[in-house]
Enzyme design. Structure first.
Site, PDB file in Angstrom:
ATOM      1  N   ARG A   1      -6.904   5.414  -6.022  1.00  0.00           N
ATOM      2  CA  ARG A   1      -6.712   6.860  -6.192  1.00  0.00           C
ATOM      3  C   ARG A   1      -6.980   7.279  -7.638  1.00  0.00           C
ATOM      4  O   ARG A   1      -7.629   8.299  -7.904  1.00  0.00           O
ATOM      5  CB  ARG A   1      -5.299   7.230  -5.767  1.00  0.00           C
ATOM      6  CG  ARG A   1      -5.018   6.930  -4.299  1.00  0.00           C
ATOM      7  CD  ARG A   1      -3.538   6.904  -3.984  1.00  0.00           C
ATOM      8  NE  ARG A   1      -2.918   8.214  -4.181  1.00  0.00           N
ATOM      9  CZ  ARG A   1      -1.599   8.408  -4.141  1.00  0.00           C
ATOM     10  NH1 ARG A   1      -0.766   7.377  -3.938  1.00  0.00           N
ATOM     11  NH2 ARG A   1      -1.109   9.625  -4.301  1.00  0.00           N
TER      12      ARG A   1
ATOM     13  N   ILE B   1       0.863  -1.171   0.000  1.00  0.00           N
ATOM     14  CA  ILE B   1       0.000   0.000   0.000  1.00  0.00           C
ATOM     15  C   ILE B   1       0.903   1.225   0.000  1.00  0.00           C
ATOM     16  O   ILE B   1       2.045   1.166   0.446  1.00  0.00           O
ATOM     17  CB  ILE B   1      -0.982   0.012   1.191  1.00  0.00           C
ATOM     18  CG1 ILE B   1      -0.257  -0.158   2.530  1.00  0.00           C
ATOM     19  CG2 ILE B   1      -2.038  -1.056   1.026  1.00  0.00           C
ATOM     20  CD1 ILE B   1      -1.180  -0.162   3.735  1.00  0.00           C
ATOM     21  N   ASP B   2       0.392   2.320  -0.505  1.00  0.00           N
ATOM     22  CA  ASP B   2       1.206   3.516  -0.682  1.00  0.00           C
ATOM     23  C   ASP B   2       1.704   4.079   0.647  1.00  0.00           C
ATOM     24  O   ASP B   2       1.114   3.835   1.706  1.00  0.00           O
ATOM     25  CB  ASP B   2       0.413   4.596  -1.416  1.00  0.00           C
ATOM     26  CG  ASP B   2       0.001   4.163  -2.808  1.00  0.00           C
ATOM     27  OD1 ASP B   2       0.749   3.392  -3.430  1.00  0.00           O
ATOM     28  OD2 ASP B   2      -1.073   4.602  -3.272  1.00  0.00           O
ATOM     29  N   LYS B   3       2.746   4.861   0.577  1.00  0.00           N
ATOM     30  CA  LYS B   3       3.356   5.462   1.764  1.00  0.00           C
ATOM     31  C   LYS B   3       2.326   6.174   2.635  1.00  0.00           C
ATOM     32  O   LYS B   3       2.282   5.977   3.844  1.00  0.00           O
ATOM     33  CB  LYS B   3       4.441   6.457   1.330  1.00  0.00           C
ATOM     34  CG  LYS B   3       5.047   7.260   2.476  1.00  0.00           C
ATOM     35  CD  LYS B   3       5.954   8.363   1.966  1.00  0.00           C
ATOM     36  CE  LYS B   3       6.421   9.259   3.105  1.00  0.00           C
ATOM     37  NZ  LYS B   3       7.224  10.414   2.620  1.00  0.00           N
TER      38      LYS B   3
END
Length: 304
Positions: free
Chosen positions: A234, A134-136
């Site tokens: 997103r 998962i993204d930062k």
């Protein structure tokens, strides 16, 4: 040192842009540094101007310093463990933490923390045990394989789309529909290498969504991933006119105050690699997410 060379088969353009088109694995900033440091030749002549115009069939040679291969090392960092056994580890990743080391984030990552906590059987020196990410600036649940058996099983479940990954997001603009499915291919944005975009040549991507609450200017939505493309939720939400609040890449400049996008991996489910038992985990969003959501609810009541 290493050198790569190629002949330009594109139309005339700036030197730095042409190199980026052929080698998108590098950043434009890095390419410009090489040019200014006399590390780029065009037709065997050193060129140190980034805006130099390249013509079709020009030969471009770039000499770069070879990077040492990255290796993840153990670091004593906070780790929120939700579940663990001999094969599987489930963690709640905080917002702001990168999942695995990279050139821009050589340490301080979730992998560094995991390696300090436990032994992992893996041939991957930089992403040991990582089967998805998962993204930062996205918080929430992540499953990690501790054994080779788990690595194969969890990866296969993701490929077969039999695992469960639900996300909560606060997004711009209320919805008219209560639920829906976004099916639109995703690939690298041809105009901005750091972004992904819905493009015809992209890979198949499917996101299901259910609207939880509508507000005057925002909404709370639950998204279920059927595929797992980079930045999928997103990109898909921005594509249908509901960008995630606080998203610096895909959202509007005027948005909710926070520490990045309001996106949280809330629910994770999979079959245990050894026993076959279905496991399902659920964690609440971080405090900043909950506080922002409560503020939206309070503001709505005040407007009644």
């Amino acid at each position: 040192m290493t050198t790569f060379a190629f002949k330009n088969n594109e139309n005339s353009d700036r030197l730095d842009k042409i190199i980026l088109k052929f080698h998108p694995e590098y950043t434009r900033a890095q390419i410009q540094k090489w040019i200014k440091a006399n590390q780029v030749c065009v037709n065997q002549q050193i060129i140190n101007k980034t805006g130099y115009r390249i013509s079709t069939n020009d030969l471009i040679e770039v000499t770069v310093t070879k990077r040492e291969p990255l290796h993840a090392t153990a670091q004593k960092l906070p780790l929120n463990i939700i579940y663990e056994d001999a094969d599987v580890l489930v963690v709640n990743k905080p917002q702001g933490m990168v999942v695995h080391p990279s050139a821009g984030h050589p340490d301080g990552t979730l992998v560094n923390a995991i390696l300090y906590h436990t032994q992992i059987q893996s041939k991957d020196a930089i992403r040991p045990g990582i089967v998805h990410r998962i993204d930062k600036d996205t918080s929430g649940l992540l499953m990690v394989a501790k054994s080779e058996l788990a690595q194969e099983s969890l990866s296969a479940q993701i490929k077969a789309k039999t695992n469960l990954r639900d996300y909560l997001a606060i997004v711009h603009n209320p919805f008219e529909e209560k639920e829906g499915t976004i099916e639109a291919p995703i690939g690298r944005d041809p105009n901005e290498r750091k972004r992904q975009a819905v493009i015809a040549t992209g890979k198949s991507a499917i996101t299901h969504f259910q609207v939880q609450e509508n507000f005057t200017k925002f909404a709370l939505v639950k998204c279920r991933l059927e595929t797992g493309r980079t930045h999928q939720i997103r990109v898909h939400l921005q594509y249908i006119g509901h960008p995630v609040a606080g998203d610096p890449l895909y959202g509007p400049r005027h948005t909710l105050s926070g520490a990045g996008q309001f996106l949280h991996a809330q629910t994770l489910g999979f079959r245990h690699p050894r026993t076959g038992q279905w496991l399902e985990f659920h964690v609440d969003p971080p405090q900043i997410f909950q506080t922002t959501l409560n503020n939206l609810r309070t503001n709505e009541k005040g407007n009644l």
